[in-house]
Scaffold this motif. Structure first.
Motif, PDB file in Angstrom:
ATOM      1  N   GLY A 139       0.778  -1.225   0.000  1.00 30.30           N
ATOM      2  CA  GLY A 139       0.000   0.000   0.000  1.00 30.30           C
ATOM      3  C   GLY A 139       0.812   1.279   0.000  1.00 30.30           C
ATOM      4  O   GLY A 139       2.039   1.281   0.084  1.00 30.30           O
ATOM      5  N   LEU A 140       0.099   2.389  -0.138  1.00 30.42           N
ATOM      6  CA  LEU A 140       0.638   3.744  -0.010  1.00 30.42           C
ATOM      7  C   LEU A 140       1.708   4.046  -1.056  1.00 30.42           C
ATOM      8  O   LEU A 140       2.802   4.525  -0.755  1.00 30.42           O
ATOM      9  N   GLY A 141       1.352   3.766  -2.307  1.00 32.20           N
ATOM     10  CA  GLY A 141       2.183   4.156  -3.435  1.00 32.20           C
ATOM     11  C   GLY A 141       3.151   3.109  -3.920  1.00 32.20           C
ATOM     12  O   GLY A 141       3.646   3.198  -5.045  1.00 32.20           O
ATOM     13  N   ARG A 142       3.462   2.103  -3.140  1.00 37.05           N
ATOM     14  CA  ARG A 142       4.522   1.152  -3.453  1.00 37.05           C
ATOM     15  C   ARG A 142       4.355   0.511  -4.831  1.00 37.05           C
ATOM     16  O   ARG A 142       5.326   0.345  -5.578  1.00 37.05           O
ATOM     17  N   THR A 143       3.134   0.129  -5.194  1.00 32.36           N
ATOM     18  CA  THR A 143       2.923  -0.611  -6.438  1.00 32.36           C
ATOM     19  C   THR A 143       2.423   0.260  -7.588  1.00 32.36           C
ATOM     20  O   THR A 143       2.046  -0.254  -8.645  1.00 32.36           O
ATOM     21  N   GLY A 144       2.389   1.563  -7.369  1.00 34.09           N
ATOM     22  CA  GLY A 144       1.940   2.451  -8.435  1.00 34.09           C
ATOM     23  C   GLY A 144       0.509   2.918  -8.291  1.00 34.09           C
ATOM     24  O   GLY A 144      -0.052   3.534  -9.201  1.00 34.09           O
ATOM     25  N   ALA A 145      -0.096   2.634  -7.159  1.00 40.05           N
ATOM     26  CA  ALA A 145      -1.432   3.139  -6.812  1.00 40.05           C
ATOM     27  C   ALA A 145      -1.435   3.378  -5.309  1.00 40.05           C
ATOM     28  O   ALA A 145      -0.562   2.883  -4.589  1.00 40.05           O
ATOM     29  N   PHE A 146      -2.402   4.139  -4.826  1.00 42.92           N
ATOM     30  CA  PHE A 146      -2.460   4.382  -3.379  1.00 42.92           C
ATOM     31  C   PHE A 146      -2.539   3.045  -2.649  1.00 42.92           C
ATOM     32  O   PHE A 146      -1.800   2.802  -1.693  1.00 42.92           O
ATOM     33  N   PHE A 147      -3.443   2.172  -3.117  1.00 45.65           N
ATOM     34  CA  PHE A 147      -3.480   0.781  -2.676  1.00 45.65           C
ATOM     35  C   PHE A 147      -3.430  -0.113  -3.905  1.00 45.65           C
ATOM     36  O   PHE A 147      -4.051   0.183  -4.927  1.00 45.65           O
ATOM     37  N   ALA A 148      -2.723  -1.228  -3.801  1.00 49.81           N
ATOM     38  CA  ALA A 148      -2.487  -2.082  -4.963  1.00 49.81           C
ATOM     39  C   ALA A 148      -3.767  -2.669  -5.536  1.00 49.81           C
ATOM     40  O   ALA A 148      -3.883  -2.843  -6.755  1.00 49.81           O
ATOM     41  N   HIS A 149      -4.742  -2.971  -4.681  1.00 48.70           N
ATOM     42  CA  HIS A 149      -5.977  -3.594  -5.190  1.00 48.70           C
ATOM     43  C   HIS A 149      -6.747  -2.660  -6.120  1.00 48.70           C
ATOM     44  O   HIS A 149      -7.536  -3.121  -6.945  1.00 48.70           O
ATOM     45  N   GLN A 150      -6.496  -1.349  -5.995  1.00 50.81           N
ATOM     46  CA  GLN A 150      -7.194  -0.396  -6.851  1.00 50.81           C
ATOM     47  C   GLN A 150      -6.838  -0.586  -8.324  1.00 50.81           C
ATOM     48  O   GLN A 150      -7.620  -0.242  -9.208  1.00 50.81           O
ATOM     49  N   ILE A 168     -12.385  -4.725   3.927  1.00 46.85           N
ATOM     50  CA  ILE A 168     -11.387  -4.306   4.908  1.00 46.85           C
ATOM     51  C   ILE A 168     -10.037  -4.195   4.209  1.00 46.85           C
ATOM     52  O   ILE A 168      -9.656  -5.065   3.430  1.00 46.85           O
ATOM     53  N   ILE A 169      -9.315  -3.116   4.503  1.00 45.71           N
ATOM     54  CA  ILE A 169      -7.954  -2.906   4.012  1.00 45.71           C
ATOM     55  C   ILE A 169      -7.067  -2.705   5.231  1.00 45.71           C
ATOM     56  O   ILE A 169      -7.421  -1.956   6.144  1.00 45.71           O
ATOM     57  N   THR A 170      -5.926  -3.383   5.256  1.00 45.15           N
ATOM     58  CA  THR A 170      -4.970  -3.140   6.333  1.00 45.15           C
ATOM     59  C   THR A 170      -3.725  -2.489   5.753  1.00 45.15           C
ATOM     60  O   THR A 170      -3.305  -2.789   4.638  1.00 45.15           O
ATOM     61  N   THR A 171      -3.148  -1.583   6.520  1.00 44.66           N
ATOM     62  CA  THR A 171      -1.936  -0.889   6.088  1.00 44.66           C
ATOM     63  C   THR A 171      -1.065  -0.625   7.302  1.00 44.66           C
ATOM     64  O   THR A 171      -1.549  -0.575   8.435  1.00 44.66           O
ATOM     65  N   ALA A 172       0.230  -0.487   7.068  1.00 44.46           N
ATOM     66  CA  ALA A 172       1.153  -0.195   8.177  1.00 44.46           C
ATOM     67  C   ALA A 172       2.472   0.321   7.635  1.00 44.46           C
ATOM     68  O   ALA A 172       2.639   1.526   7.465  1.00 44.46           O
TER      69      ALA A 172
END
Length: 388
Positions: free
Chosen positions: A221-232, A240-244
């Motif tokens: 999440g948070l930009g790592r894969t090229g989107a704010f969240f990868a599932h997007q 439910i989405i978990t982030t850390a």
């Protein structure tokens, strides 16, 4: 100076980590310097944590400012920072409510509890080679026998099926399923991206069974894969989405982001944490999110990640030791036909820090902010090492 002779054994620590022969001294931007003065190109970002690079000034300023005000009072108080950070997370996701934790494992533990309490069911389906944490709940959700060994019976109710296998998921899911829990890219399992069709099928199958879909975005999440969240990137909307990891750019914090219909399951007294959502963590998280969003680092990671993947695939096409180079955004795996550990050590000698993902995969998770020239230098050294 001989690094080996300069590092003392950590005699007072449990030996839970197989530590490298490097003693940390300081970090800045995309580099880490050890106690001998040697500087390394950081292609691991604290295991996908410092997405904005080490010591980012906006995060540093926010934490220092909050430090002067106070850093703990308990969750009986209203914290403006919690509301502000929750708004940033919900505004850039499909969900509506946030619970703040201290780590990815705590966030995933809370997600499992929330799913079971909301549905009244016990069964959680996760995937072989997944990794969700090391608490008893998240360890049970992790589909790796090596993580389970030595700790006695696992928490009941977890079933593991092959990743990216729609048919296997169809066969496993039933009316007793509380949730399907997955990583959009398996990180510890070898940097394996999910197929769009698989994620879309998981969403549909969960909904049809009256189960929840949990996306573990701790690492992705948070930009790592090229989107704010990868599932997007696959067009799905989990419950439910978990982030850390990257949420505080190195300051320990995590979050569970859930849809509004789950609100009653987490009422007063149902779950809690002493330190989760404390003012320092929220200052770091809000400043991190503000920078990620306003400076459009998700899109930059997408563009830079595509170039990085292409660069590595071209450089390593003729390397006999390399089986495959794969990834998404700034999350890249180089699968080898030999153990990765030796290569990691040789790269450290050349001044490049990378990770393993399973026994045979080199994992690259550089800061999103790393400049292209430094990336090119690192890829050249990786090529030189793998074509030894």
């Amino acid at each position: 100076m001989n690094t080996t002779n300069s590092i003392k054994t950590d005699e007072l620590l449990f030996p839970t980590y197989k530590k490298w022969n490097i003693a940390f001294e300081q970090a800045s931007g995309s580099t880490i310097t050890d106690q001998t003065g040697k500087t390394y190109i950081d292609m691991m970002a604290g295991i996908g944590v410092v997405n904005l690079g080490h010591g980012h000034p906006a995060v540093l300023e926010a934490v220092e400012k909050q430090l002067q005000k106070g850093w703990h009072a308990s969750n009986f108080f209203h914290y403006e920072g919690q509301e502000q950070t929750a708004k940033q997370l919900t505004s850039h996701s499909c969900a509506d409510l946030v619970f703040f934790a201290n780590s990815g494992a705590e966030a995933n533990e809370a997600a499992i509890k929330l799913a079971r309490k909301h549905t009244g069911k016990k069964k959680i389906i996760s995937f072989l080679q997944s990794f969700h944490g090391r608490t008893f709940g998240t360890m049970a959700a992790t589909g790796q026998e090596s993580i389970h060994q030595g700790f006695g019976p696992m928490l009941e109710g977890f079933e593991y099926v092959p990743y990216n296998d729609v048919k296997a998921l169809e066969n496993a899911i039933d009316d007793e399923t509380a949730a399907v829990m997955l990583e959009p890219v398996q990180g510890e399992g070898g940097v394996i991206p999910a197929d769009d069709s698989f994620l879309q099928a998981a969403e549909t199958l969960a909904e049809n069974a009256g189960a929840l879909l949990i996306c573990d975005e701790i690492q992705t999440g948070l930009g790592r894969t090229g989107a704010f969240f990868a599932h997007q990137l696959s067009g799905i909307e989990p419950d439910i989405i978990t982030t850390a990891k990257a949420l505080g750019n190195g300051f320990p914090t995590g979050a569970v982001i859930g849809k509004a219909h789950l609100k009653d399951a987490f009422g007063p007294g149902s779950h809690g944490t002493t330190f989760g959502g404390n003012p320092l963590a929220m200052a770091a998280a809000s400043a991190t999110l503000d920078t990620l969003i306003n400076e459009n680092w998700s899109q930059k990671a997408k563009d830079k990640g595509e170039a990085l993947l292409k660069e590595l695939q071209e450089r390593l096409a003729s390397a006999e030791v390399v089986k495959e180079v794969r990834g998404k955004g700034m999350m890249v795996g180089i699968e080898l036909n030999e153990p990765a550990a030796n290569t990691i050590g040789k790269l450290q000698e050349k001044g490049v820090l990378v990770l393993a993902a399973g026994p045979n995969v080199l994992r690259l998770l550089p800061p999103l902010t790393i400049d292209w020239e430094m990336l090119k230098e690192a890829t050249a050294l990786i090529e030189e090492t793998l074509k030894r």
